[in-house]
Scaffold this motif. Sequence first.
Motif, PDB file in Angstrom:
ATOM      1  N   MET A 212      78.427  31.873   7.444  1.00  0.00           N
ATOM      2  CA  MET A 212      77.745  33.127   7.779  1.00  0.00           C
ATOM      3  C   MET A 212      76.258  33.125   7.410  1.00  0.00           C
ATOM      4  N   ALA A 213      75.855  32.291   6.461  1.00  0.00           N
ATOM      5  CA  ALA A 213      74.446  32.236   6.069  1.00  0.00           C
ATOM      6  C   ALA A 213      73.526  31.864   7.238  1.00  0.00           C
ATOM      7  N   PRO A 214      73.912  30.936   8.128  1.00  0.00           N
ATOM      8  CA  PRO A 214      73.021  30.626   9.247  1.00  0.00           C
ATOM      9  C   PRO A 214      72.749  31.821  10.167  1.00  0.00           C
ATOM     10  N   THR A 215      73.723  32.694  10.330  1.00  0.00           N
ATOM     11  CA  THR A 215      73.494  33.897  11.138  1.00  0.00           C
ATOM     12  C   THR A 215      72.452  34.788  10.484  1.00  0.00           C
ATOM     13  N   ALA A 216      72.560  34.972   9.162  1.00  0.00           N
ATOM     14  CA  ALA A 216      71.573  35.788   8.442  1.00  0.00           C
ATOM     15  C   ALA A 216      70.192  35.164   8.555  1.00  0.00           C
TER      16      ALA A 216
END
Length: 197
Positions: free
Chosen positions: A69-73
């Motif tokens: 999920m960090a890449p989306t943020a």
Amino acid sequence: MRLLTGLVRPLSRINEQLLRAGRAVGIVAIGLMVVVTIVQVVARYGFNSALAWPDEAARFCMLWMTGLMAPTAFRRGGFVAIDFLPAMLPATAARLLNLILLAVSLVVLVVAVQIGWREVTGLGGRFASASLFLPMSLDFSDWYRVPRSWMMASIPVGLMLLISVNVELILRILAQLGGARDLPPIEGLDAGLRGAE
């Protein structure tokens, strides 16, 4: 300019699909993390008998949730809380500043992938979990101890996704500096951040 735009479009589509799948798996990981935490709370405080596996299972889910999920943020601009400087600068100067920051972060991410891969393949990754097992037979008579490398694989996977997003953002800024205005939008990007996109 056409070359940059031609690179941004497919990379943007690929990233969008990969990150959508990552968010779906991340949501499942969050749900599983909540369930195993509740199981542990009930076992510990309801039955006064803490279980060994829920803490490790929650950690496993947390690492994968973060990695996916960090890449989306990052793509949506949700990582950087200090955004007042680019907002105060003219659009071209803000893009140049973002380009420099993205170039530095790309170097950091490449080094981090190497470190993360060593975690998977190194000494720590060769051991198995102390308390996390998976059934290997339908009658649950045979169990397999989960390797720590499965948990640590979340680090290089998440970092490689971050690199893909980073490259896309660099190409977007270069295309915008060259005058491109018809780049595909980033889903979920806050309207206030679109000027620096």
